[in-house]
Design an enzyme around this catalytic site. Structure first.
Site, PDB file in Angstrom:
ATOM      1  CG  HIS A 283      -0.155   0.165   2.517  1.00 15.58           C
ATOM      2  ND1 HIS A 283       0.356  -0.914   3.193  1.00 15.58           N
ATOM      3  CD2 HIS A 283       0.202   1.268   3.242  1.00 15.58           C
ATOM      4  CE1 HIS A 283       1.000  -0.494   4.279  1.00 15.58           C
ATOM      5  NE2 HIS A 283       0.911   0.829   4.322  1.00 15.58           N
TER       6      HIS A 283
ATOM      7  CB  THR B  12       1.948   5.405   4.104  1.00 20.59           C
ATOM      8  OG1 THR B  12       2.040   4.030   4.498  1.00 20.59           O
ATOM      9  CG2 THR B  12       1.539   6.236   5.309  1.00 20.59           C
TER      10      THR B  12
ATOM     11  CG  HIS C 298       7.661   4.797   0.486  1.00 17.93           C
ATOM     12  ND1 HIS C 298       7.715   5.934   1.269  1.00 17.93           N
ATOM     13  CD2 HIS C 298       7.514   3.737   1.348  1.00 17.93           C
ATOM     14  CE1 HIS C 298       7.608   5.592   2.543  1.00 17.93           C
ATOM     15  NE2 HIS C 298       7.482   4.256   2.622  1.00 17.93           N
TER      16      HIS C 298
ATOM     17  CB  THR D  48       6.181  -0.958   2.218  1.00 20.40           C
ATOM     18  OG1 THR D  48       6.442   0.345   2.756  1.00 20.40           O
ATOM     19  CG2 THR D  48       7.115  -1.974   2.867  1.00 20.40           C
TER      20      THR D  48
END
Length: 835
Positions: free
Chosen positions: A718, A720, A797, A799
Site C-alpha cells: 500500500h 501511505t 512510496h 512498501t
C-alpha cells in the site's frame, strides 16, 4: 522591464526584445504573470488585453498601448516612468546629447553666462518642469514629455570644489553614458508629485522627514506638511568658530547669484510654513532681476511684490523704486520679507565701499526689526556682511552657494528672535562662517525624533537609515506608526553586514523580517509606485543603494494579487536556468534533493517545495517587490482573495520545505544574508501557522491498488498517504475530511517506474503524482486542527518487502486505486472507502 502592447507584429528586430502573444486559454492575471517572468527588457505584447496591462501597471511594471511606429521607437530606445492613471509618460531619454545640447528645467540658468562654459558647439535648452515644454515634440496617443535634464550635473558642480565647468560637465556626461541609469532618482520627482497630493487629500496631519534640495519645489503647494530636517545653523553656534579673514574664493565660473537668491527665499518660505502652515505674501527689496521667480511659479502660485529701480519681470507687483525704512508700514501680515539691498560699488575705493556696505547692513537690520516688531505671521531673510555686529543668538544663518565667497551671508529672523538675547559677534567669526560653512539644504527645520505619532501620517523617504539614528528606534517607529510611508536601506550584502557605507556616512541595513507589522506592505520602489498610480520601465538593480518601502495603514493590504504581488517572482530564476545553469530544471532538482526527495521523475510538475517562497528568498535582491511576509500571513489566516490567475494554496509545510532549500542554497553560495533571511522567514511561518507534527503517529491513511507491477512479499502493498496523531474521538473528523476529498483522491493519477531500498531491509516502489493531492489533504486537516504529516519530508512510496532486494526499473505504469482507508498503526482499519 517594459511591456509595449501592439495590435500587429513589427518587422524590425530590436535588441533585448521578446514577443508575447496573448494566450486566450488563460485569464488576464495568468497572462500578466507569464509576461512578468519573461527575461528580456522589452516585451512586445501582441493581441493584448487592457486588463492585463492594468494588472502589470498596478504591479509597478510599465505596460503601455502603442499605436504607431513612432511611439514604439520612442519607448523602446529609452526608459520611462508611466503615470498609468492619467496616461502620461515621462521619458528619461538623454539622446538629446546627439543634438549637442544640455537641458535644464530651471529658467534662471538660461539667464546666466553658462553658455560660455559648455562643450564647444553645444547649447542649453530650457524644457520646463519635468520637461513639460517637450510635449510638443511628441504627437502620440498618450501624453509624453522628456523629463531628462542635466540639472543634477549643474547643481553637483555648484556644490563641488571644482571650478572648471566644462571639464566637470564632460566627465559627468561620460559617466552617464557608461553607467546604468539611476532610474529611481530620475523618477522620484514624478513619484513625489503623485504621492503627496494623494496623502494630503486623505490625512489632515502629514509629517515629512528628511527632505533635501531636490524636493524644494515639490512642497511649495503643501504649507501644512510639517517638515523635519537637520536643523538650522544659528548665531550661538558660531561660538565654536575661530576668527578668520576675507577669502575671496571663486565657486562657479558662471554667475549663480540667482540660484543663491532663490534658495534664500525658498528656505524662508519653508521656515514660514513650519511656523504658520499657510502660504505667505512674498515681499522682496532689491529684487532685480529675480528670473528665478519664474521657476517657483511653475510649481506653485505665490504673490511676489518687489521693490527695485530696475525691472523684475516675473514679480506679481513691481515698484520700480527704492524702499526705505518709512515704507515698512506698507507690508502686510502673513508675509515674508527678503531684504537683498546692496548699492553697486562702481569706482568706489574699497575702504569707502566697506563703510557703505556696513551702513547698509545696519539699515537692512533696522528694516527687518521694524517689520517684525508689529503685526503677525511674519518672517524676514536679510542680507548681512561680515562686520562687528550684534545679532539675536537664535537667528538662523544662511550661506547658500554663490558665485564667489566674499563677505556676504544672510540671516532668517522671526518675531521671537528680535526679543531674545543678542550676542556681539566679531567680524572674523563671520568670515570663519562664510569661509567654512555652506548651507546645503533649504529645509532647516529641527531633526525628527523617532517616536510614533498616532494622529499623523509620516513620510520618511531615504531619511532614517543613517547610523546616527538608533537602529532599534527606527524599527520601533515603523512597528508602532499606524499610518506612514517609510524607507530603510535594504540589506543586499552577502555577508549580512549590519551597516554599509554610503558617500561619507554609514547606513543601517534591514530585511523585512526585522519588522513586526500588520496591515502593512513591505515592497520595493517599483512595487510602491504601482500603489500610487505609477509604473516604471527599469527595476532597481539587485546591488547598490536599494531601499525597502514600508507602507503602514494602507487600504491595499488585502489586495494580494493587485499590489506588491508575485509578478516577476520567477524572472531571475528563468534568467539563470535558461542561460548558465546545468539544466533548465536545476531549481526543481535542487529543491527536491535538498529536502531528501530523490524521486526526480516529473520534478518540474510535481515538486515538493513552494517555488514562490524559494525564489522569493534566494533571489530576494531581484524580486523584493513581492511582499513575502504579507503573502504568508494572509494565507495563514485564510484571508486570501484573488481576482484571477492560477491560484494554488500552499500547505504550510511546503513553505517550510522552501526555507530549508533556501538555507542550503545560501550555504553553498556563502550568502549569509539569505541564510539569515530564510531562517527568519521559517520562524515567521511557524509563528503565524499553528503547525503540529505527527512524529509519533498512531494512525495512517493507506491507499490499496488493484495490482502492483512488482514482486512483493508483504501481505498488502500500500501507499501511505500520510500519518496522523489523533485521539479516538477525532476519527469522525478525519473520516469527514476523507469523504470530502473522495472524488479528488480517487482521481489522483499515481504511477510507478522503479524500486529502491528506502533503508536497510525496507524495499519500496516509487509513487509519482501524489504530492499535489497530499498537500491539499494536508491543508484540509490543518484547517480542521488535525495533526497530519511529519516534520521530515513526505516521500510517497509503496512498501514491497522488509528484506533487501535487487532494485528494478520498468516503464512508467499507472496504478488503479482500489480503496482508501484509515487504520490504526499496529491496529485495525477504522474506515475504508472505494470509488
Amino acid at each position: 522591464m517594459k511591456v509595449l502592447a501592439l495590435r500587429h507584429s513589427v518587422a524590425q528586430v530590436y535588441a533585448d526584445t521578446q514577443t508575447y502573444l496573448h494566450d486566450d486559454s488563460k485569464d488576464e492575471y495568468e497572462n500578466a504573470f507569464l509576461i512578468s517572468n519573461l527575461t528580456t527588457h522589452n516585451i512586445l505584447y501582441l493581441n493584448y488585453s487592457l486588463k492585463t496591462l492594468k494588472i502589470l501597471n498596478k504591479s509597478g511594471i510599465a505596460a503601455v498601448e502603442v499605436q504607431s511606429p513612432d511611439e514604439l521607437f520612442a519607448l523602446i530606445r529609452c526608459n520611462f516612468t508611466y503615470d498609468y492613471e492619467n496616461n502620461i509618460i515621462y521619458l528619461h531619454d538623454y539622446s538629446y546629447y546627439t543634438n549637442n545640447e544640455i537641458r535644464t528645467d530651471q529658467h534662471w540658468i538660461t539667464k546666466t553666462d553658462i553658455i560660455d562654459y559648455l562643450l564647444p558647439g553645444w547649447k542649453l535648452t530650457y524644457v520646463g518642469y519635468n520637461g513639460k515644454n517637450t510635449r510638443g515634440h511628441y504627437n502620440f496617443s498618450f501624453s509624453c514629455q522628456n523629463a531628462a535634464t542635466d540639472d543634477d550635473i549643474i547643481i553637483e558642480y555648484i556644490y563641488s570644489n571644482e571650478l572648471d565647468f566644462q571639464n566637470f560637465l564632460l566627465r559627468k556626461i561620460k559617466e552617464r553614458m557608461t553607467t546604468s541609469l539611476p532610474i529611481a532618482r530620475l523618477s522620484n520627482r514624478v513619484f513625489r508629485d503623485k504621492l503627496f497630493p494623494s496623502i494630503v487629500n486623505i490625512y489632515k496631519k502629514v509629517i515629512n522627514v528628511g527632505p533635501r534640495n531636490e524636493s524644494m519645489f515639490t512642497f511649495l503647494n503643501f504649507p501644512t506638511i510639517k517638515q523635519f530636517s537637520n536643523g538650522a545653523y544659528i548665531v550661538k553656534h558660531t561660538i565654536k568658530l575661530k576668527q578668520e579673514k576675507w577669502l575671496g574664493k571663486r565657486v562657479s565660473q558662471f554667475d549663480i547669484g540667482q540660484y543663491k537668491n532663490m534658495l534664500n527665499v525658498v528656505t524662508t518660505i519653508y521656515y514660514y510654513y513650519n511656523l504658520y502652515h499657510s502660504k505667505p505674501i512674498i515681499y522682496m527689496l532689491g529684487s532685480a532681476p529675480s528670473y528665478w521667480i519664474h521657476d517657483i511659479k511653475q510649481y506653485s502660485d505665490f504673490t511676489f511684490e518687489t521693490w527695485d529701480p530696475l525691472d523684475t519681470p516675473y514679480s506679481t507687483i513691481h515698484h520700480k523704486e527704492l524702499f526705505f525704512d518709512k515704507d515698512v508700514n506698507k507690508l502686510k501680515d502673513n508675509s515674508v520679507l527678503y531684504i537683498d539691498i546692496r548699492t553697486d560699488r562702481k569706482n568706489m575705493d574699497w575702504k569707502e565701499w566697506r563703510k557703505v556696505v556696513e551702513q547698509q547692513t545696519v539699515n537692512n537690520l533696522n528694516i527687518a526689526y521694524k517689520y517684525l516688531s508689529t503685526g503677525k505671521a511674519k518672517v524676514c531673510c536679510v542680507k548681512l556682511t561680515a562686520m562687528d555686529l550684534e545679532l539675536p543668538i537664535t537667528a538662523k544663518l544662511l550661506h547658500h552657494p554663490t558665485t564667489e565667497v566674499r563677505s556676504e551671508f544672510y540671516a532668517i529672523l522671526d518675531a521671537w528672535d528680535i526679543i531674545t538675547i543678542k550676542r556681539f559677534i566679531p567680524k572674523g567669526v563671520f568670515y570663519a562662517f562664510i569661509n567654512n560653512i555652506t548651507t546645503e539644504n533649504v529645509f532647516i527645520q529641527p531633526p525628527f525624533k523617532l517616536k510614533a505619532s498616532p494622529t499623523d501620517y509620516i513620510v520618511a523617504l531615504y531619511a532614517l537609515s543613517n547610523d546616527f539614528n538608533s537602529r532599534q528606534d527606527v524599527i520601533n517607529l515603523i512597528n508602532k506608526q499606524k499610518q506612514s510611508l517609510i524607507t530603510v536601506r535594504m540589506n543586499n550584502t552577502f555577508k549580512d553586514e549590519p551597516k554599509v557605507n554610503f558617500k561619507n556616512i554609514y547606513d543601517w541595513t534591514f530585511l523585512p523580517t526585522d519588522f513586526e507589522l500588520k496591515d502593512s506592505i513591505i515592497t520595493s520602489y517599483d512595487g510602491c509606485l504601482g500603489m500610487f498610480g505609477l509604473s516604471i520601465s527599469l527595476s532597481s538593480k539587485p546591488t547598490g543603494n536599494n531601499h525597502l518601502f514600508i507602507i503602514n495603514g494602507t487600504d491595499k493590504y488585502y489586495k494580494l494579487d493587485q499590489y506588491a504581488n508575485h509578478m516577476g517572482i520567477s524572472r531571475r530564476s528563468h534568467q539563470i536556468r535558461f542561460s548558465e545553469s546545468a539544466t533548465s530544471y536545476s531549481g526543481y532538482i535542487f529543491r527536491d534533493l535538498s529536502n531528501n526527495n530523490f524521486n526526480l521523475i516529473g520534478t518540474n510538475v510535481e515538486n515538493s517545495v513552494s517555488g514562490h517562497v524559494y525564489n522569493a528568498l534566494i533571489y530576494y535582491r531581484y524580486n523584493y517587490a513581492f511582499d513575502l511576509k504579507r503573502w504568508i500571513y494572509l494565507h495563514s489566516i485564510g484571508k486570501v482573495t484573488v481576482e484571477g490567475g492560477r491560484y494554488y494554496e500552499h500547505a504550510p509545510i511546503e513553505l517550510i520545505y522552501a526555507c530549508r532549500s533556501a538555507k542550503e542554497f545560501a550555504i553553498l553560495q556563502d550568502d549569509l544574508t539569505v541564510l539569515r533571511y530564510a531562517n527568519e522567514i521559517e520562524g515567521y511561518i511557524n509563528k503565524v501557522y499553528s503547525i503540529t507534527y505527527a512524529d509519533d503517529p498512531n494512525y495512517f491513511i493507506g491507499i490499496k491498488f488493484n495490482s502492483i507491477p512488482y514482486e512483493y512479499d508483504v501481505k498488502v502493498p500500500h501507499l501511505t498517504l500520510g500519518v496522523l496523531f489523533i485521539s479516538d474521538n477525532m476519527i469522525h473528523d478525519v473520516v469527514t475530511v476523507l469523504k470530502k476529498m473522495k472524488t479528488e483522491l480517487f482521481k489522483t493519477e499515481i504511477s510507478t517506474s522503479y524500486t529502491y531500498m528506502l533503508s536497510d531491509n525496507i524495499y519500496v516502489a516509487n509513487a509519482s503524482g501524489v504530492l499535489s493531492t497530499y498537500f491539499k489533504l494536508y491543508n484540509m486537516f490543518y484547517r480542521n486542527h488535525i495533526t497530519f504529516g511529519q516534520s521530515r519530508m513526505f516521500i510517497p512510496h509503496i512498501t514491497l518487502s522488509f528484506s533487501n532486494k535487487q532494485t528494478v526499473r520498468i516503464e512508467s505504469t499507472r496504478l488503479k486505486i482500489n480503496s482508501i482507508y484509515l487504520r490504526k498503526i499496529k491496529g485495525e482499519t477504522v474506515f475504508d472507502m472505494s470509488e
